[in-house]
Design a protein around this motif. Structure first.
Motif, PDB file in Angstrom:
ATOM      1  N   VAL A 123      29.607  17.903   5.204  1.00 31.47           N
ATOM      2  CA  VAL A 123      29.454  16.916   5.716  1.00 31.47           C
ATOM      3  C   VAL A 123      28.580  15.929   4.587  1.00 31.47           C
ATOM      4  N   THR A 124      29.234  15.057   4.088  1.00 37.18           N
ATOM      5  CA  THR A 124      28.739  14.195   2.953  1.00 37.18           C
ATOM      6  C   THR A 124      28.323  12.826   3.524  1.00 37.18           C
ATOM      7  N   ARG A 125      26.926  12.268   3.347  1.00 40.89           N
ATOM      8  CA  ARG A 125      26.795  10.931   3.792  1.00 40.89           C
ATOM      9  C   ARG A 125      27.118  10.097   2.680  1.00 40.89           C
ATOM     10  N   ILE A 126      28.067   9.036   3.243  1.00 39.47           N
ATOM     11  CA  ILE A 126      28.628   7.813   2.591  1.00 39.47           C
ATOM     12  C   ILE A 126      27.492   6.704   2.226  1.00 39.47           C
ATOM     13  N   ASP A 127      27.070   6.216   3.586  1.00 36.54           N
ATOM     14  CA  ASP A 127      25.637   5.358   3.624  1.00 36.54           C
ATOM     15  C   ASP A 127      25.322   5.548   5.236  1.00 36.54           C
ATOM     16  N   GLU A 128      24.614   4.642   5.486  1.00 32.53           N
ATOM     17  CA  GLU A 128      23.841   4.757   6.593  1.00 32.53           C
ATOM     18  C   GLU A 128      24.706   4.978   7.689  1.00 32.53           C
ATOM     19  N   ARG A 129      25.844   4.285   7.787  1.00 27.22           N
ATOM     20  CA  ARG A 129      26.831   4.378   9.096  1.00 27.22           C
ATOM     21  C   ARG A 129      28.070   5.336   8.882  1.00 27.22           C
TER      22      ARG A 129
END
Length: 141
Positions: free
Chosen positions: A37-43
């Motif tokens: 899982v890679t965070r793209i931004d806060e949402r």
């Protein structure tokens, strides 16, 4: 769409459980079939998963966040159709309840068969139990 609802009591303060759940990069450590899982931004986050040997990728969007209470999401793009909410309830200073409710649309023959046989429900239950162990082992610090 199919619905899953599971609950687990966790022996850490609510803030600890909530904070750990927001660390999406750690999900592969306790979620079966989640490879990355890679965070793209806060949402937004990007997911790589595998189910019955079939790789899938999709993005997820947080559609509602109430700190230390709940996080709701939905899959966007990709070949996964799901939405859900994880909620947190304080039981006492050192324990909380984590409740997950998820709607999903099984895609493909293997996924439909697994859904019918209750495999998906057991998998989610196992994920919550592994989350419990993971967050308790890390402790309140």
């Amino acid at each position: 769409m199919s619905m899953i609802q599971e609950t687990v009591e966790v022996d850490v303060p609510l803030s600890t459980a909530y904070d750990q759940w927001t660390q999406v990069e750690d999900f592969p450590r306790f979620m079966d079939g989640v490879e990355q899982v890679t965070r793209i931004d806060e949402r937004h986050s990007h997911w790589r998963t595998s189910f019955s040997g079939v790789p899938r990728e999709f993005d997820a969007e947080i559609v509602d966040r109430q700190p230390e209470q709940r996080i709701a999401w939905q899959a966007v793009g990709g070949d996964i159709r799901q939405k859900g909410v994880v909620s947190f309830a304080r039981l006492d200073d050192d324990r909380c309840e984590v409740r997950l409710a998820m709607d999903y649309d099984p895609q493909g023959t293997a996924h439909h068969a697994a859904d019918t046989m209750g495999v998906i429900d057991r998998r989610v239950r196992g994920d919550l139990e592994r989350f419990k162990s993971f967050v308790e082992e890390r402790g309140a610090g």
